[in-house]
Design a protein around this motif. Structure first.
Motif, PDB file in Angstrom:
ATOM      1  N   ASP A 206      36.086  39.117  31.175  1.00  0.00           N
ATOM      2  CA  ASP A 206      35.278  38.178  30.391  1.00  0.00           C
ATOM      3  C   ASP A 206      36.113  37.011  29.885  1.00  0.00           C
ATOM      4  O   ASP A 206      35.661  35.863  29.871  1.00  0.00           O
ATOM      5  N   TYR A 207      37.340  37.325  29.462  1.00  0.00           N
ATOM      6  CA  TYR A 207      38.243  36.321  28.912  1.00  0.00           C
ATOM      7  C   TYR A 207      39.600  36.457  29.603  1.00  0.00           C
ATOM      8  O   TYR A 207      40.096  37.575  29.781  1.00  0.00           O
ATOM      9  N   VAL A 208      40.192  35.316  29.969  1.00  0.00           N
ATOM     10  CA  VAL A 208      41.445  35.353  30.720  1.00  0.00           C
ATOM     11  C   VAL A 208      42.452  34.373  30.132  1.00  0.00           C
ATOM     12  O   VAL A 208      42.124  33.212  29.852  1.00  0.00           O
ATOM     13  N   ILE A 209      43.671  34.862  29.947  1.00  0.00           N
ATOM     14  CA  ILE A 209      44.816  34.029  29.589  1.00  0.00           C
ATOM     15  C   ILE A 209      45.638  33.880  30.852  1.00  0.00           C
ATOM     16  O   ILE A 209      46.135  34.866  31.405  1.00  0.00           O
ATOM     17  N   LEU A 210      45.784  32.650  31.339  1.00  0.00           N
ATOM     18  CA  LEU A 210      46.341  32.412  32.666  1.00  0.00           C
ATOM     19  C   LEU A 210      47.395  31.312  32.617  1.00  0.00           C
ATOM     20  O   LEU A 210      47.200  30.273  31.977  1.00  0.00           O
ATOM     21  N   GLU A 211      48.487  31.543  33.324  1.00  0.00           N
ATOM     22  CA  GLU A 211      49.563  30.554  33.339  1.00  0.00           C
ATOM     23  C   GLU A 211      49.157  29.275  34.072  1.00  0.00           C
ATOM     24  O   GLU A 211      48.570  29.320  35.158  1.00  0.00           O
ATOM     25  N   SER A 212      49.492  28.143  33.457  1.00  0.00           N
ATOM     26  CA  SER A 212      49.370  26.826  34.098  1.00  0.00           C
ATOM     27  C   SER A 212      50.657  26.083  33.764  1.00  0.00           C
ATOM     28  O   SER A 212      50.682  25.187  32.922  1.00  0.00           O
ATOM     29  N   ASN A 213      51.735  26.460  34.415  1.00  0.00           N
ATOM     30  CA  ASN A 213      53.070  26.104  33.957  1.00  0.00           C
ATOM     31  C   ASN A 213      53.481  24.670  34.239  1.00  0.00           C
ATOM     32  O   ASN A 213      54.025  24.003  33.366  1.00  0.00           O
ATOM     33  N   HIS A 214      53.233  24.192  35.456  1.00  0.00           N
ATOM     34  CA  HIS A 214      53.803  22.882  35.797  1.00  0.00           C
ATOM     35  C   HIS A 214      52.894  22.071  36.712  1.00  0.00           C
ATOM     36  O   HIS A 214      52.103  22.602  37.467  1.00  0.00           O
TER      37      HIS A 214
ATOM     38  N   ARG B 243      58.485  33.720  43.069  1.00  0.00           N
ATOM     39  CA  ARG B 243      58.779  34.534  41.881  1.00  0.00           C
ATOM     40  C   ARG B 243      59.096  33.653  40.678  1.00  0.00           C
ATOM     41  O   ARG B 243      59.829  34.055  39.779  1.00  0.00           O
ATOM     42  N   GLY B 244      58.523  32.453  40.673  1.00  0.00           N
ATOM     43  CA  GLY B 244      58.764  31.514  39.591  1.00  0.00           C
ATOM     44  C   GLY B 244      57.591  31.429  38.632  1.00  0.00           C
ATOM     45  O   GLY B 244      57.272  32.401  37.937  1.00  0.00           O
ATOM     46  N   HIS B 245      56.930  30.259  38.615  1.00  0.00           N
ATOM     47  CA  HIS B 245      55.826  30.035  37.684  1.00  0.00           C
ATOM     48  C   HIS B 245      54.650  29.393  38.421  1.00  0.00           C
ATOM     49  O   HIS B 245      54.820  28.704  39.427  1.00  0.00           O
ATOM     50  N   LEU B 246      53.461  29.588  37.880  1.00  0.00           N
ATOM     51  CA  LEU B 246      52.239  29.127  38.535  1.00  0.00           C
ATOM     52  C   LEU B 246      51.973  27.656  38.216  1.00  0.00           C
ATOM     53  O   LEU B 246      52.054  27.238  37.063  1.00  0.00           O
ATOM     54  N   SER B 247      51.652  26.891  39.242  1.00  0.00           N
ATOM     55  CA  SER B 247      51.381  25.458  39.077  1.00  0.00           C
ATOM     56  C   SER B 247      49.973  25.228  38.542  1.00  0.00           C
ATOM     57  O   SER B 247      49.096  26.104  38.608  1.00  0.00           O
ATOM     58  N   ASN B 248      49.757  24.012  38.039  1.00  0.00           N
ATOM     59  CA  ASN B 248      48.418  23.632  37.592  1.00  0.00           C
ATOM     60  C   ASN B 248      47.399  23.782  38.713  1.00  0.00           C
ATOM     61  O   ASN B 248      46.281  24.266  38.497  1.00  0.00           O
ATOM     62  N   ALA B 249      47.774  23.352  39.926  1.00  0.00           N
ATOM     63  CA  ALA B 249      46.833  23.379  41.044  1.00  0.00           C
ATOM     64  C   ALA B 249      46.433  24.804  41.410  1.00  0.00           C
ATOM     65  O   ALA B 249      45.244  25.093  41.632  1.00  0.00           O
ATOM     66  N   ASP B 250      47.405  25.708  41.472  1.00  0.00           N
ATOM     67  CA  ASP B 250      47.093  27.093  41.811  1.00  0.00           C
ATOM     68  C   ASP B 250      46.277  27.763  40.703  1.00  0.00           C
ATOM     69  O   ASP B 250      45.355  28.541  40.970  1.00  0.00           O
ATOM     70  N   CYS B 251      46.630  27.463  39.462  1.00  0.00           N
ATOM     71  CA  CYS B 251      45.867  27.987  38.330  1.00  0.00           C
ATOM     72  C   CYS B 251      44.422  27.507  38.390  1.00  0.00           C
ATOM     73  O   CYS B 251      43.485  28.295  38.216  1.00  0.00           O
TER      74      CYS B 251
ATOM     75  N   PRO C 152      49.678  19.002  28.251  1.00  0.00           N
ATOM     76  CA  PRO C 152      48.390  19.674  28.030  1.00  0.00           C
ATOM     77  C   PRO C 152      47.236  18.958  28.733  1.00  0.00           C
ATOM     78  O   PRO C 152      46.317  19.606  29.250  1.00  0.00           O
ATOM     79  N   GLU C 153      47.320  17.641  28.794  1.00  0.00           N
ATOM     80  CA  GLU C 153      46.257  16.867  29.447  1.00  0.00           C
ATOM     81  C   GLU C 153      46.210  17.144  30.950  1.00  0.00           C
ATOM     82  O   GLU C 153      45.133  17.333  31.526  1.00  0.00           O
ATOM     83  N   PHE C 154      47.380  17.160  31.602  1.00  0.00           N
ATOM     84  CA  PHE C 154      47.425  17.428  33.035  1.00  0.00           C
ATOM     85  C   PHE C 154      46.893  18.821  33.349  1.00  0.00           C
ATOM     86  O   PHE C 154      46.131  19.014  34.294  1.00  0.00           O
ATOM     87  N   ALA C 155      47.332  19.808  32.561  1.00  0.00           N
ATOM     88  CA  ALA C 155      46.888  21.185  32.795  1.00  0.00           C
ATOM     89  C   ALA C 155      45.374  21.294  32.612  1.00  0.00           C
ATOM     90  O   ALA C 155      44.671  21.882  33.451  1.00  0.00           O
TER      91      ALA C 155
ATOM     92  N   GLN D 101      43.028  18.917  32.691  1.00  0.00           N
ATOM     93  CA  GLN D 101      42.248  18.143  33.662  1.00  0.00           C
ATOM     94  C   GLN D 101      42.189  18.827  35.021  1.00  0.00           C
ATOM     95  O   GLN D 101      41.146  18.825  35.686  1.00  0.00           O
ATOM     96  N   ALA D 102      43.310  19.426  35.447  1.00  0.00           N
ATOM     97  CA  ALA D 102      43.332  20.080  36.750  1.00  0.00           C
ATOM     98  C   ALA D 102      42.331  21.225  36.813  1.00  0.00           C
ATOM     99  O   ALA D 102      41.564  21.358  37.778  1.00  0.00           O
ATOM    100  N   THR D 103      42.313  22.056  35.761  1.00  0.00           N
ATOM    101  CA  THR D 103      41.401  23.197  35.770  1.00  0.00           C
ATOM    102  C   THR D 103      39.973  22.784  35.447  1.00  0.00           C
ATOM    103  O   THR D 103      39.017  23.303  36.040  1.00  0.00           O
ATOM    104  N   ALA D 104      39.808  21.861  34.520  1.00  0.00           N
ATOM    105  CA  ALA D 104      38.452  21.404  34.168  1.00  0.00           C
ATOM    106  C   ALA D 104      37.736  20.826  35.384  1.00  0.00           C
ATOM    107  O   ALA D 104      36.518  21.010  35.546  1.00  0.00           O
TER     108      ALA D 104
END
Length: 262
Positions: free
Chosen positions: A167-175, A197-205, A232-235, A237-240
């Motif tokens: 129902d609710y998800v906390i998801l990495e949007s690192n770079h 094995r690094g961090h999740l990008s905005n696009a993949d998130c 914060p704006e880039f992250a 906007q990508a997901t929105a």
């Protein structure tokens, strides 16, 4: 019953997330990770309206200092059990956490902690071991499912399976990839961050967030943003953009202050 979810702080300088279920017979809380220091962690809990005594357990994702630096003092002072997979549990003891408080599990694991049903699942990160969590708890209209996954270079089948349907998800949007590759970091570090094995990008998130929306996720909190390679704006906007037209509330976890998801 009243369920609340908070990011107390999130990012490269420290991470801590609180899940609170306010029941008629008392409030129970679960803490995921505990970076920064005990004083800051206690202050954030108080600001949210909770006390350390209400925390049933700390769930640790992995041993990097931005996720555990508060725990040696915090858990000793309040005698709070700490759950972690084997190699992470060993690292916690080496960091100064009282071994009597550390509960070591094989990976993955499922555990009932008070009114919370916790499932740990592996995440791909360059640490001794790394897990995300799926947490289920009873609310007025049945069971609520909460998913947590940060510090992962790619979206594995295990991650997808455990977060889908939450129902609710906390998801990495690192770079942001352009910021990362054009930034000031040395090339080996850039390669590590962008690696499997690094961090999740905005696009993949963002792409996965759209999948989660289709599976019924109602709210998503974007977490663990890089100070150097994201905004914060880039992250947001990508997901929105990927969530356009879908009935999902989207928020971005602030690095130094509390962000409430629900």
């Amino acid at each position: 019953m009243n369920l609340r979810i908070f990011s107390l702080y999130s990012g490269s300088s420290g991470n801590a997330f609180l899940i609170a279920n306010e029941r008629a017979d008392g409030t129970e809380c679960i803490l995921i990770d505990g970076g920064k220091n005990s004083k800051r962690l206690c202050a954030c809990l108080a600001e949210c309206g909770y006390s350390p005594e209400q925390i049933r357990a700390v769930l640790v994702t992995h041993e990097h200092c931005d996720h555990i630096s508060a725990l040696p003092v915090f858990t000793k002072r309040f005698r709070i059990p700490v759950h972690a997979v084997g190699e992470t549990a060993e690292a916690l003891v080496l960091s100064g956490v009282n071994p009597e408080l550390v509960i070591s599990h094989s990976e993955p694991f499922r555990e009932r902690i008070g009114g919370f049903f916790v499932t740990a699942f592996p995440t791909p990160h360059d640490s001794r071991a790394s897990v995300g969590y799926r947490i289920e708890t009873e609310i007025e209209n049945g069971f609520c499912r909460i998913g947590y996954a940060t510090d992962m270079g790619t979206l594995t089948d295990s991650v997808r399976e455990n977060l889908t349907g939450c129902d609710y998800v906390i998801l990495e949007s690192n770079h942001d990839l352009d910021m990362l590759w054009n930034g000031r970091y040395p090339y080996p570090l850039k390669k590590r961050i962008a690696g499997a094995r690094g961090h999740l990008s905005n696009a993949d998130c963002a792409a996965f967030a759209a999948e989660l929306a289709e599976s019924g996720t109602k709210r998503i909190l974007l977490a663990h943003l890089s100070r150097e390679n994201n905004t914060p704006e880039f992250a947001y906007q990508a997901t929105a953009k990927q969530l356009s037209g879908k009935d999902v509330l989207l928020r971005v976890a602030a690095p130094e202050k509390i962000t409430e998801l629900i």
